[in-house]
Motif scaffolding. Structure first.
Motif, PDB file in Angstrom:
ATOM      1  N   GLY A 155      -4.924  -2.661  -4.926  1.00  0.00           N
ATOM      2  CA  GLY A 155      -4.108  -3.451  -5.832  1.00  0.00           C
ATOM      3  C   GLY A 155      -4.170  -4.925  -5.518  1.00  0.00           C
ATOM      4  N   SER A 156      -3.583  -5.699  -6.417  1.00  0.00           N
ATOM      5  CA  SER A 156      -3.552  -7.152  -6.234  1.00  0.00           C
ATOM      6  C   SER A 156      -2.360  -7.728  -6.978  1.00  0.00           C
ATOM      7  CB  SER A 156      -4.850  -7.794  -6.742  1.00  0.00           C
ATOM      8  OG  SER A 156      -5.001  -7.580  -8.130  1.00  0.00           O
ATOM      9  N   SER A 214       0.831  -1.194   0.000  1.00  0.00           N
ATOM     10  CA  SER A 214       0.000   0.000   0.000  1.00  0.00           C
ATOM     11  C   SER A 214       0.876   1.259   0.000  1.00  0.00           C
ATOM     12  CB  SER A 214      -0.920  -0.002   1.226  1.00  0.00           C
ATOM     13  OG  SER A 214      -1.753   1.138   1.232  1.00  0.00           O
ATOM     14  N   ARG A 215       1.931   1.231   0.806  1.00  0.00           N
ATOM     15  CA  ARG A 215       2.843   2.376   0.831  1.00  0.00           C
ATOM     16  C   ARG A 215       3.520   2.560  -0.524  1.00  0.00           C
ATOM     17  NH1 ARG A 215       5.239   5.916   3.895  1.00  0.00           N
ATOM     18  NH2 ARG A 215       4.141   5.205   5.746  1.00  0.00           N
ATOM     19  N   ALA A 216       3.903   1.459  -1.174  1.00  0.00           N
ATOM     20  CA  ALA A 216       4.563   1.546  -2.473  1.00  0.00           C
ATOM     21  C   ALA A 216       3.642   2.185  -3.509  1.00  0.00           C
ATOM     22  CB  ALA A 216       5.003   0.158  -2.922  1.00  0.00           C
ATOM     23  N   ALA A 217       2.355   1.803  -3.476  1.00  0.00           N
ATOM     24  CA  ALA A 217       1.393   2.377  -4.415  1.00  0.00           C
ATOM     25  C   ALA A 217       1.209   3.869  -4.162  1.00  0.00           C
ATOM     26  CB  ALA A 217       0.056   1.651  -4.301  1.00  0.00           C
ATOM     27  N   MET A 218       1.066   4.254  -2.884  1.00  0.00           N
ATOM     28  CA  MET A 218       0.877   5.662  -2.559  1.00  0.00           C
ATOM     29  C   MET A 218       2.100   6.484  -2.946  1.00  0.00           C
ATOM     30  SD  MET A 218      -0.314   7.493   1.016  1.00  0.00           S
ATOM     31  CE  MET A 218       1.274   7.466   1.821  1.00  0.00           C
ATOM     32  N   GLU A 219       3.285   5.956  -2.691  1.00  0.00           N
ATOM     33  CA  GLU A 219       4.497   6.670  -3.052  1.00  0.00           C
ATOM     34  C   GLU A 219       4.619   6.821  -4.564  1.00  0.00           C
ATOM     35  OE1 GLU A 219       7.531   4.414  -1.147  1.00  0.00           O
ATOM     36  OE2 GLU A 219       7.298   5.417   0.796  1.00  0.00           O
ATOM     37  N   GLY A 220       4.215   5.778  -5.307  1.00  0.00           N
ATOM     38  CA  GLY A 220       4.269   5.857  -6.759  1.00  0.00           C
ATOM     39  C   GLY A 220       3.351   6.948  -7.297  1.00  0.00           C
ATOM     40  N   VAL A 248       1.563  -4.637 -14.487  1.00  0.00           N
ATOM     41  CA  VAL A 248       2.899  -5.034 -14.940  1.00  0.00           C
ATOM     42  C   VAL A 248       3.072  -6.517 -14.640  1.00  0.00           C
ATOM     43  CG1 VAL A 248       3.945  -2.751 -14.654  1.00  0.00           C
ATOM     44  CG2 VAL A 248       3.931  -4.356 -12.748  1.00  0.00           C
ATOM     45  N   GLN A 249       3.922  -7.165 -15.394  1.00  0.00           N
ATOM     46  CA  GLN A 249       4.124  -8.607 -15.229  1.00  0.00           C
ATOM     47  C   GLN A 249       4.955  -8.907 -13.989  1.00  0.00           C
ATOM     48  OE1 GLN A 249       5.524 -10.239 -18.965  1.00  0.00           O
ATOM     49  NE2 GLN A 249       4.147 -11.970 -18.748  1.00  0.00           N
ATOM     50  N   ASP A 250       4.554  -9.964 -13.288  1.00  0.00           N
ATOM     51  CA  ASP A 250       5.292 -10.426 -12.114  1.00  0.00           C
ATOM     52  C   ASP A 250       5.913 -11.785 -12.445  1.00  0.00           C
ATOM     53  OD1 ASP A 250       6.254 -10.944  -9.568  1.00  0.00           O
ATOM     54  OD2 ASP A 250       4.332 -11.784  -8.879  1.00  0.00           O
ATOM     55  N   HIS A 251       7.214 -11.854 -12.430  1.00  0.00           N
ATOM     56  CA  HIS A 251       7.908 -13.092 -12.789  1.00  0.00           C
ATOM     57  C   HIS A 251       8.351 -13.870 -11.549  1.00  0.00           C
ATOM     58  CE1 HIS A 251       7.944 -11.926 -17.003  1.00  0.00           C
ATOM     59  NE2 HIS A 251       8.401 -10.742 -16.647  1.00  0.00           N
ATOM     60  N   GLY A 252       7.483 -13.905 -10.539  1.00  0.00           N
ATOM     61  CA  GLY A 252       7.829 -14.630  -9.321  1.00  0.00           C
ATOM     62  C   GLY A 252       9.010 -14.016  -8.610  1.00  0.00           C
ATOM     63  N   SER A 253       9.061 -12.688  -8.625  1.00  0.00           N
ATOM     64  CA  SER A 253      10.212 -11.987  -8.063  1.00  0.00           C
ATOM     65  C   SER A 253      10.115 -11.903  -6.550  1.00  0.00           C
ATOM     66  CB  SER A 253      10.304 -10.588  -8.665  1.00  0.00           C
ATOM     67  OG  SER A 253       9.067  -9.913  -8.515  1.00  0.00           O
ATOM     68  N   SER A 254      11.148 -11.369  -5.940  1.00  0.00           N
ATOM     69  CA  SER A 254      11.202 -11.239  -4.483  1.00  0.00           C
ATOM     70  C   SER A 254      10.183 -10.223  -4.001  1.00  0.00           C
ATOM     71  CB  SER A 254      12.600 -10.791  -4.055  1.00  0.00           C
ATOM     72  OG  SER A 254      12.847  -9.470  -4.508  1.00  0.00           O
ATOM     73  N   TYR A 273       8.411  -2.735  -5.838  1.00  0.00           N
ATOM     74  CA  TYR A 273       8.767  -1.872  -6.966  1.00  0.00           C
ATOM     75  C   TYR A 273       7.756  -2.027  -8.097  1.00  0.00           C
ATOM     76  CZ  TYR A 273      11.146  -0.236 -11.154  1.00  0.00           C
ATOM     77  OH  TYR A 273      11.444   0.398 -12.326  1.00  0.00           O
ATOM     78  N   LEU A 274       7.290  -3.248  -8.331  1.00  0.00           N
ATOM     79  CA  LEU A 274       6.312  -3.476  -9.385  1.00  0.00           C
ATOM     80  C   LEU A 274       4.972  -2.814  -9.056  1.00  0.00           C
ATOM     81  CD1 LEU A 274       7.026  -7.234 -10.225  1.00  0.00           C
ATOM     82  CD2 LEU A 274       7.738  -5.215 -11.515  1.00  0.00           C
ATOM     83  N   VAL A 275       4.576  -2.843  -7.775  1.00  0.00           N
ATOM     84  CA  VAL A 275       3.355  -2.153  -7.346  1.00  0.00           C
ATOM     85  C   VAL A 275       3.501  -0.656  -7.608  1.00  0.00           C
ATOM     86  CG1 VAL A 275       1.966  -1.493  -5.346  1.00  0.00           C
ATOM     87  CG2 VAL A 275       2.686  -3.875  -5.634  1.00  0.00           C
TER      88      VAL A 275
END
Length: 327
Positions: free
Chosen positions: A166-167, A104-110, A195-201, A207-209
């Protein structure tokens, strides 16, 4: 004529390719020839210098300046914005959601980063000392009392508030972002970024959010601009809640409501009645900013217009919100 010119330009380019064995003109000569060709097309289509016909400058007629002259996005005062997460079912405040949920913080910051880079003024509840008073204020406003975003937007002076959720599923990170008119909580539009998620950390997912939220913003910004340009024709919005004292009932109450709204309408560019009950009149007034620069000026005008009908007492005046009592 325009089509013929395009064929001439295309034929010239084909000729250049076919004649590669002939002496090649200099790079600067080619640049000059290309510029001349495009300038000729621009003149034929009526486009101004530095502007193609496919991308006309967006112009809106607004009475905000008092002249009615056409104004561009660059000329218009920009709306004040605020960004908060969608309501949590847990009953947590918006800032508690952001503090406890890194996505949620990542989305708000973006979103905030996008808006500040574009030059918008962005209001935030984070670190605000007014949070407790805002929660108490919920009971003072009719309708939307359970939506903290609506209350915060009014109290902090935001013209438009933006809510996000988000989801992460099916290999995609998605952010859904909606814009609302603060004075009425009316939905202006919703946009989605994925954006695509490739099973990342987990860190990379944050960052993707962030990226998904920013991806949705350009389209939502255009929606906000369209609303804002149209709304400025009527003036700056203020939410007005008038509580009616118990001494008014029956025909006296009807007279107060009827004559009071008419008197207020005579003072402002436009007045919209959201709700009217035996105990409350809920209005949005559109005020000329040159005549009414702030909420206190709006309150003063309402007080004067109601002078022959009731005693007026201010309860709360803050940014775009005016709460008063009629006794």
């Amino acid at each position: 004529m325009i089509i013929a010119k395009r064929y001439v330009l295309a034929a010239s380019l084909l000729c250049l390719a076919a004649c590669s064995s002939s002496p090649k003109p200099s790079y600067e000569t080619e640049r000059a020839r290309a510029r001349a060709g495009y300038n000729e097309l621009d003149n034929a289509t009526g486009a101004s210098a530095g502007q193609t016909a496919a991308q006309p400058q967006q112009v809106y007629t607004s009475d905000y300046s008092g002249t009615g002259a056409p104004v561009t996005y660059a000329d218009m005062p920009r709306p004040v914005l605020m960004v908060l997460p969608v309501n949590s079912n847990s009953g947590a405040t918006p800032m508690e959601v952001v503090s406890n949920n890194p996505f949620s913080r990542a989305a708000m910051e973006g979103i905030n980063e996008y808006l500040t880079e574009k030059g918008y003024e962005v209001r935030s509840l984070e670190g605000s000392e007014d949070l407790n008073s805002l929660i108490q204020m919920q009971g003072d406003i009719s309708g939307n009392g359970d939506d903290m975003s609506y209350i915060a937007g009014l109290a902090l002076g935001a013209d438009v508030y933006i809510k996000f959720s988000g989801s992460v599923k099916n290999g995609m990170v998605t952010a859904e972002i909606s814009a609302y008119e603060t004075s009425t909580a009316r939905l202006l539009g919703t946009k989605t970024g994925s954006v695509q998620d490739h099973g990342s950390s987990r860190d990379n997912q944050r960052y993707l959010v962030h990226s998904a939220a920013q991806k949705a913003m350009p389209a939502l910004e255009r929606t906000i601009h369209s609303y804002w340009a149209e709304d400025l024709k009527k003036g700056v919005q203020y939410k007005v809640i008038m509580r009616i004292g118990e001494r008014f009932s029956g025909s006296a109450l009807e007279d107060l409501q009827d004559q009071g709204v008419s008197a207020i309408r005579s003072r402002f560019n436009s007045v919209k009645v959201n709700a009217m009950t035996e105990g409350t009149i809920d209005l949005v007034v559109y005020a000329n900013p040159k005549e009414y620069p702030d909420a206190f000026a709006v309150y003063s005008a309402i007080r004067q217009s109601m002078a022959n009908l009731a005693q007026t007492k201010k309860n709360n005046i803050v940014n775009k919100l005016v709460i008063l009592e009629l006794n």
